[in-house]
Write an enzyme that holds these catalytic residues in place. Structure first.
Site, PDB file in Angstrom:
ATOM      1  N   GLU A   1       0.850  -1.198   0.000  1.00 33.92           N
ATOM      2  CA  GLU A   1       0.000   0.000   0.000  1.00 33.92           C
ATOM      3  C   GLU A   1       0.882   1.243   0.000  1.00 33.92           C
ATOM      4  O   GLU A   1       2.033   1.203   0.415  1.00 33.92           O
ATOM      5  CB  GLU A   1      -0.936   0.009   1.204  1.00 33.92           C
TER       6      GLU A   1
ATOM      7  N   ASN B   1       9.405   4.450   0.116  1.00 31.07           N
ATOM      8  CA  ASN B   1       9.513   5.239   1.363  1.00 31.07           C
ATOM      9  C   ASN B   1      10.934   5.703   1.592  1.00 31.07           C
ATOM     10  O   ASN B   1      11.153   6.815   2.081  1.00 31.07           O
ATOM     11  CB  ASN B   1       9.007   4.408   2.543  1.00 31.07           C
TER      12      ASN B   1
ATOM     13  N   PHE C   1       7.290  16.944  -1.324  1.00 32.70           N
ATOM     14  CA  PHE C   1       8.276  16.437  -0.348  1.00 32.70           C
ATOM     15  C   PHE C   1       9.549  17.257  -0.334  1.00 32.70           C
ATOM     16  O   PHE C   1      10.637  16.735  -0.130  1.00 32.70           O
ATOM     17  CB  PHE C   1       8.563  14.936  -0.601  1.00 32.70           C
TER      18      PHE C   1
ATOM     19  N   ALA D   1      11.167  21.774   3.916  1.00 37.84           N
ATOM     20  CA  ALA D   1      12.237  21.651   4.917  1.00 37.84           C
ATOM     21  C   ALA D   1      11.669  21.956   6.304  1.00 37.84           C
ATOM     22  O   ALA D   1      10.692  22.698   6.430  1.00 37.84           O
ATOM     23  CB  ALA D   1      13.351  22.636   4.592  1.00 37.84           C
ATOM     24  N   GLY D   2      12.273  21.343   7.318  1.00 38.98           N
ATOM     25  CA  GLY D   2      11.800  21.630   8.683  1.00 38.98           C
ATOM     26  C   GLY D   2      12.311  20.602   9.659  1.00 38.98           C
ATOM     27  O   GLY D   2      13.455  20.157   9.565  1.00 38.98           O
TER      28      GLY D   2
ATOM     29  N   CYS E   1       5.868   4.943   9.410  1.00 38.12           N
ATOM     30  CA  CYS E   1       6.418   4.280   8.214  1.00 38.12           C
ATOM     31  C   CYS E   1       7.845   4.673   7.880  1.00 38.12           C
ATOM     32  O   CYS E   1       8.731   3.818   7.869  1.00 38.12           O
ATOM     33  CB  CYS E   1       5.495   4.534   7.028  1.00 38.12           C
TER      34      CYS E   1
ATOM     35  N   LYS F   1      10.616   3.554  10.358  1.00 38.28           N
ATOM     36  CA  LYS F   1      10.639   2.067  10.430  1.00 38.28           C
ATOM     37  C   LYS F   1      11.157   1.485   9.120  1.00 38.28           C
ATOM     38  O   LYS F   1      12.036   0.611   9.111  1.00 38.28           O
ATOM     39  CB  LYS F   1       9.215   1.583  10.707  1.00 38.28           C
TER      40      LYS F   1
ATOM     41  N   ARG G   1       2.984   8.620  16.445  1.00 42.08           N
ATOM     42  CA  ARG G   1       4.124   7.695  16.352  1.00 42.08           C
ATOM     43  C   ARG G   1       5.332   8.361  15.707  1.00 42.08           C
ATOM     44  O   ARG G   1       5.208   8.950  14.632  1.00 42.08           O
ATOM     45  CB  ARG G   1       3.709   6.426  15.600  1.00 42.08           C
TER      46      ARG G   1
END
Ligand code: UDX
Length: 423
Positions: free
Chosen positions: A145, A208, A249, A252-253, A260, A263, A327
């Site tokens: 997914e 990811n 994406f 900046a920060g 996800c 991990k 999380r």
């Protein structure tokens, strides 16, 4: 179609409700009886835009939740959507996956089924699940997914692509089943990428891993721009116009959190090392990300060397806006560091206070306030940690504002005692 979905977390619940909304008959399997009770009453156990509305619409009609695997017997398709949390060594914990596979083997009849593994799993896991099932008449297919929290239902109904990994390229039955599953989609051209198990498993981690790398890259540039007095968000606009880069994406920060990216990048590093590779770039992505919250505190100490007993508002606890999920939120690291320095903390978030309370309970020096303006009014210093849009409209008065997410509009900054993390 009759479909089973194992797991009712951030992926499984979206999968169950989304498929029911598409008109399929769905059985959601969950071991937590309290969760089952709430879901069958139409109460969503997580916050996602439109989730509860669709849950209420379908529950009891073509959607039910149960702990009984035998209810999956008339489902020709079963999705495994259980969690694969990070173990202490940074590897993916597959115990829930293997437990689901054993329950399928022990409870399901001999009719042909397809088991799609939606959970993010290391290379080789689909093969292990097939071995555990010990069933010739069950095809196992990797179907990762790509749902973003806060946009999960939108992403379910509007996938960029559907990735399918087969045991062997001739297992086309599963592809036909998936086409049938998604036929209700408006006649969108959704590319189906078909490959083998291992390739599909790596596609998910790489997806990811790349997004996390892109974030750490722009944060590295942001840290440089801060020293040059350059606006990294303008730089991001400049490079994002290049179609090969794209503007997404490049915010900046404080960096990435969530269940996800941390991990999955660590799992990729871990499986790389297992095969004798040294994923140096990915290790630097993680290290740079871990440093961003500390950079904010370094910047703060330049202005306020001693934080003991200072009243500090922490605005934003969720790992990103439009979710209640904390999380790996950057706020966790910041609150822990501020507690170590005995600051007086007033923490606020539109959705995630209860989630954070379960992780870091209130105490003598930590108060949670629903009202962010009240948190500001009680404080001398304000840290903006999550880019909830409503934080831009608050009255920061004469407080020292440290902006970790470029939330305060430029025109508002000149009237504030303002410091941006990367701007
Ligand atoms: C991510 C992937 O986007 C999704 O495809 C995958 O299925 C699950 O992981 P999610 O973790 O829900 O989704 O959130 P995402 O929107 O990707 O943001 C992840 C983290 O990166 C957040 O902490 C966010 O604040 C941060 N981020 C994102 C940045 O710091 N800068 C950006 O430009 C974008």
């Amino acid at each position: 179609m009759e479909i089973g979905v194992i797991g009712t977390g951030y992926v499984g619940l979206i999968q169950s409700v989304g498929l029911a909304e598409l008109g399929h008959n769905v059985v959601g399997i969950e071991i937590d009886k309290e969760k089952i009770k709430n879901l069958n009453k139409g109460e969503a156990t997580i916050y996602e835009d439109k989730l509860e509305e669709l849950l209420k619409k379908n529950i009891g009609k073509n959607l039910i939740f149960s702990s009984d695997y035998k209810k999956l017997n008339n489902c020709g398709i079963i999705f495994i959507c259980v969690g694969t949390p990070q173990s202490k060594e940074g590897k993916a914990d597959l115990s829930y996956i293997f437990s689901a596979a054993k329950s399928i083997r022990n409870n399901l009849d001999e009719n042909y089924k397809i088991v799609f593994i939606k959970s993010t799993v290391p290379v080789g896991t689909n093969r292990k699940v097939k071995d555990i099932l010990r069933r010739k008449n069950i095809d196992v297919v990797s179907n990762p997914e790509f749902l973003r929290e806060g946009n999960a239902l939108f992403d379910f109904f509007n996938p960029d692509r559907i990735v399918l990994g087969f045991e062997s390229e001739d297992k086309k039955t599963a592809k036909e089943k998936m086409l049938e599953l998604y036929k209700n989609f408006d006649n969108k051209e959704i590319p189906f990428i078909t490959t083998n198990w291992e390739t599909a498993e790596i596609i998910k981690y790489t997806n990811n891993g790349f997004l996390a790398t892109k974030i750490s890259f722009i944060n590295e540039i942001g840290n440089l721009c801060k020293k040059f007095g350059v606006d990294v968000y303008k730089v991001a606009e400049g490079i994002g116009s290049d179609k090969r880069i794209d503007k997404s994406f490049l915010n900046a920060g404080l960096g990435f959190g969530g269940s996800c990216f941390p991990k999955d990048v660590n799992a990729l590093i871990s499986i790389g090392k297992e095969v004798g590779e040294k994923p140096n770039l990915l290790e630097e992505v993680v290290k740079l990300n871990d440093r961003q919250p500390l950079k904010m505190l370094d910047l703060l100490r330049k202005k306020v060397p001693e934080l003991k007993n200072k009243k500090i508002a922490v605005l934003g606890l969720a790992f990103k806006p439009e979710t209640d999920d904390v999380r790996e939120s950057r706020a966790i690291r910041l609150i822990e560091k501020l507690k170590d320095e005995s600051a007086m903390i007033y923490a606020s978030d539109p959705k995630a206070i209860n989630s954070m309370k379960r992780m870091i309970p209130e105490g003598e020096k930590l108060t949670y306030l629903e009202d962010a303006q009240k948190a500001i009014d009680k404080s001398e210093i304000v840290l903006i940690v999550t880019e909830w849009p409503q934080f831009a409209d608050l009255d920061y008065k004469d407080k020292l504002v440290m902006d970790g997410r470029n939330v305060i509009p430029k025109e508002k900054r000149k009237n504030l005692n303002y410091e941006g993390l990367c701007c």
